[in-house]
Motif scaffolding. Structure first.
Motif, PDB file in Angstrom:
ATOM      1  N   ALA A   5      48.503  29.890  41.425  1.00 49.86           N
ATOM      2  CA  ALA A   5      48.262  29.324  40.382  1.00 49.86           C
ATOM      3  C   ALA A   5      47.304  29.238  39.552  1.00 49.86           C
ATOM      4  N   THR A   6      45.736  29.164  40.497  1.00 52.30           N
ATOM      5  CA  THR A   6      44.851  28.676  40.362  1.00 52.30           C
ATOM      6  C   THR A   6      43.663  30.018  39.737  1.00 52.30           C
ATOM      7  N   PHE A   7      44.345  31.045  39.557  1.00 55.93           N
ATOM      8  CA  PHE A   7      43.483  32.605  38.983  1.00 55.93           C
ATOM      9  C   PHE A   7      43.295  32.274  37.795  1.00 55.93           C
ATOM     10  N   PRO A   8      42.108  32.638  36.948  1.00 57.06           N
ATOM     11  CA  PRO A   8      42.396  32.201  35.984  1.00 57.06           C
ATOM     12  C   PRO A   8      42.032  33.915  35.054  1.00 57.06           C
ATOM     13  N   GLY A   9      42.856  34.146  34.132  1.00 55.66           N
ATOM     14  CA  GLY A   9      43.491  35.128  33.055  1.00 55.66           C
ATOM     15  C   GLY A   9      41.229  35.348  32.531  1.00 55.66           C
ATOM     16  N   ARG A  10      41.292  34.243  32.249  1.00 53.01           N
ATOM     17  CA  ARG A  10      39.457  34.914  31.493  1.00 53.01           C
ATOM     18  C   ARG A  10      38.454  35.796  32.131  1.00 53.01           C
ATOM     19  N   ARG A  11      38.976  35.645  34.034  1.00 55.83           N
ATOM     20  CA  ARG A  11      38.120  36.003  34.963  1.00 55.83           C
ATOM     21  C   ARG A  11      39.311  37.481  35.243  1.00 55.83           C
ATOM     22  N   LEU A  12      40.149  37.471  34.498  1.00 59.24           N
ATOM     23  CA  LEU A  12      40.667  38.475  35.093  1.00 59.24           C
ATOM     24  C   LEU A  12      40.120  39.857  34.026  1.00 59.24           C
ATOM     25  N   ALA A  13      40.477  38.888  32.465  1.00 62.45           N
ATOM     26  CA  ALA A  13      39.966  39.924  31.398  1.00 62.45           C
ATOM     27  C   ALA A  13      38.557  40.530  32.006  1.00 62.45           C
ATOM     28  N   ALA A  14      37.339  39.495  32.359  1.00 67.15           N
ATOM     29  CA  ALA A  14      36.195  39.937  32.486  1.00 67.15           C
ATOM     30  C   ALA A  14      36.428  40.846  33.665  1.00 67.15           C
ATOM     31  N   GLU A  44      35.002  45.086  33.160  1.00 66.71           N
ATOM     32  CA  GLU A  44      34.264  45.520  33.955  1.00 66.71           C
ATOM     33  C   GLU A  44      34.061  47.320  34.520  1.00 66.71           C
ATOM     34  N   HIS A  45      35.874  47.072  34.825  1.00 72.79           N
ATOM     35  CA  HIS A  45      35.868  48.196  35.621  1.00 72.79           C
ATOM     36  C   HIS A  45      37.227  48.935  34.384  1.00 72.79           C
ATOM     37  N   PRO A  46      37.250  49.293  33.613  1.00 75.25           N
ATOM     38  CA  PRO A  46      37.886  49.631  32.267  1.00 75.25           C
ATOM     39  C   PRO A  46      38.759  51.004  33.114  1.00 75.25           C
ATOM     40  N   GLU A  99      41.934  55.095  41.010  1.00 78.18           N
ATOM     41  CA  GLU A  99      41.188  55.391  41.854  1.00 78.18           C
ATOM     42  C   GLU A  99      40.387  53.501  42.471  1.00 78.18           C
ATOM     43  N   GLU A 100      40.723  52.897  41.519  1.00 80.76           N
ATOM     44  CA  GLU A 100      40.144  51.182  41.513  1.00 80.76           C
ATOM     45  C   GLU A 100      41.486  50.541  40.609  1.00 80.76           C
ATOM     46  N   PHE A 101      40.822  49.013  41.167  1.00 87.23           N
ATOM     47  CA  PHE A 101      42.788  48.794  41.344  1.00 87.23           C
ATOM     48  C   PHE A 101      42.060  46.951  41.414  1.00 87.23           C
ATOM     49  N   ILE A 102      42.655  45.808  40.752  1.00 88.67           N
ATOM     50  CA  ILE A 102      42.087  44.419  40.598  1.00 88.67           C
ATOM     51  C   ILE A 102      43.757  44.468  41.228  1.00 88.67           C
ATOM     52  N   VAL A 103      43.223  43.516  42.160  1.00 83.92           N
ATOM     53  CA  VAL A 103      44.292  43.230  42.623  1.00 83.92           C
ATOM     54  C   VAL A 103      44.615  41.152  42.893  1.00 83.92           C
ATOM     55  N   MET A 104      45.549  41.056  42.448  1.00 85.62           N
ATOM     56  CA  MET A 104      46.177  39.534  42.179  1.00 85.62           C
ATOM     57  C   MET A 104      46.167  38.576  42.769  1.00 85.62           C
ATOM     58  N   THR A 105      45.473  38.828  43.790  1.00 90.83           N
ATOM     59  CA  THR A 105      46.668  38.097  45.245  1.00 90.83           C
ATOM     60  C   THR A 105      44.869  37.733  46.889  1.00 90.83           C
ATOM     61  N   GLU A 106      45.816  36.489  47.569  1.00 89.53           N
ATOM     62  CA  GLU A 106      44.577  36.627  48.928  1.00 89.53           C
ATOM     63  C   GLU A 106      44.332  37.745  49.484  1.00 89.53           C
ATOM     64  N   SER A 107      42.873  37.477  48.909  1.00 88.34           N
ATOM     65  CA  SER A 107      42.273  38.785  49.632  1.00 88.34           C
ATOM     66  C   SER A 107      42.180  39.745  50.976  1.00 88.34           C
TER      67      SER A 107
END
Ligand code: 13P
Ligand code: SF4
Length: 309
Positions: free
Chosen positions: A178-187, A191-193, A230-238
């Motif tokens: 719940a504390t993952f910020p949308g702002r950081r995901l957008a950044a 960075e990884h289009p 080939e690349e993924f941004i993963v919004m969960t526990e590392s």
């Protein structure tokens, strides 16, 4: 001179002596996942516990998961390497508050996320996990009002998926997702289009709206393996990196840190260590002990969930 056994070897010997199985959640440290018999999300681990036939389950996860395994195996020993491995969602939903709701709203069906205490499960009509929540809600007759607890983000996501209007949602949240910020995901996307975004439904709506896929821990891992990207941004526990890289060799995974700890780790999950796992297989302590009446009552909603395919 014979070399002393490594910690992992000691654990495997103890496991055989105890007729034990090691069940590990994807958020556990890699060295624990390496020696586990089953690695899974909370639904897969509950199913693994349901069909277990040995003497001891060493549960490497958090307490609500080990309690679920105990309810399904009341005659067996269930150990958890660290009994302090809690969950903020469990803490957000005291059983007395659920009983008070039930007294005020006797007609509601209480759908509880598996991330609840065993006492809350005992007050519930049916459980769900992040993997089957929509199917569970859809299994309830449409005219029946629902209380969905305790995760507000999962509840909102399920409401959207199912179109269910007569559904009240508790206000609990996961201190990690719940504390993952949308702002950081957008950044991170900037960075990884070329990267696709996969998110756990415990994330806030602003994060879920940017996701290409939303699903449980194992569903995220399976989905990433199937994509040609080939690349993924993963919004969960590392901790999921271990299985992601195993199932998708060569692909790259980026994790977005939350602002509180600048990490994406669950502090509860990380309390378990190989040393504590060895000790609990040696001594069978700490073990999960639950009152028989609670086991009997909590078993009903758990088995109802497991019957929904
Ligand atoms: P899963 O059901 O996806 O394993 O999620 C459990 C959990 O605690 C997520 O934070
Ligand atoms: Fe609970 Fe969140 Fe940790 Fe999962 S990640 S166990 S929901 S605190």
């Amino acid at each position: 001179m014979v070399a002393a056994p490594t910690l992992a070897e000691e654990i495997l010997q103890l496991k055989a002596r105890r007729r034990a199985v090691i069940l590990a959640h994807h958020y556990q440290e890699p060295e624990i996942q390496e020696i586990a018999d089953s690695i899974g999300d909370s639904l897969e681990l509950a199913r693994a516990a349901q069909k277990f036939e040995g003497d001891v389950i060493a549960f490497c996860g958090v307490r609500f998961m080990a309690e679920t395994a105990k309810v399904l195996n009341p005659q067996r020993t269930v150990t958890l390497p660290d009994l302090n491995a809690g969950c903020s969602l469990v803490d957000s939903c005291p059983a007395e508050a659920v009983r008070a709701f039930r007294r005020r709203h006797p007609g509601h069906v209480i759908v509880s996320y598996i991330n609840t205490s065993v006492e809350v499960k005992a007050e519930s009509d049916i459980l769900c996990t992040s993997r089957n929540a929509a199917a569970i809600v859809n299994s309830i007759p449409p005219e029946k009002p629902i209380l969905f607890l305790p995760d507000i983000n999962l509840g909102n996501f399920v409401k959207k998926q199912t179109g269910r209007q007569n559904m009240q949602i508790w206000q609990g949240a996961c201190i990690v997702h719940a504390t993952f910020p949308g702002r950081r995901l957008a950044a991170a996307r900037a960075e990884h289009p070329g990267a696709l975004v996969a998110a756990h439904p415990e994330c806030p709506g602003e994060v879920l709206r940017m996701a290409d896929f939303i699903g449980s821990t194992s569903a995220i891992i399976d989905w990433c393996a199937k994509q040609s990207a080939e690349e993924f941004i993963v919004m969960t526990e590392s901790g999921v990196r271990y299985s992601l890289e195993k199932q998708s060799p060569g692909k790259r995974f980026y994790f977005v840190a939350n602002e509180n700890c600048n990490c994406s780790e669950c502090p509860y999950m990380k309390l378990n260590t190989l040393e504590k796992l060895r000790d609990c297989l040696e001594t069978l302590r700490p073990s999960i002990e639950l009152p028989p009446d609670i086991i009997e009552r909590a078993r009903v909603p758990i088995e109802r969930m497991l019957a929904v395919r």
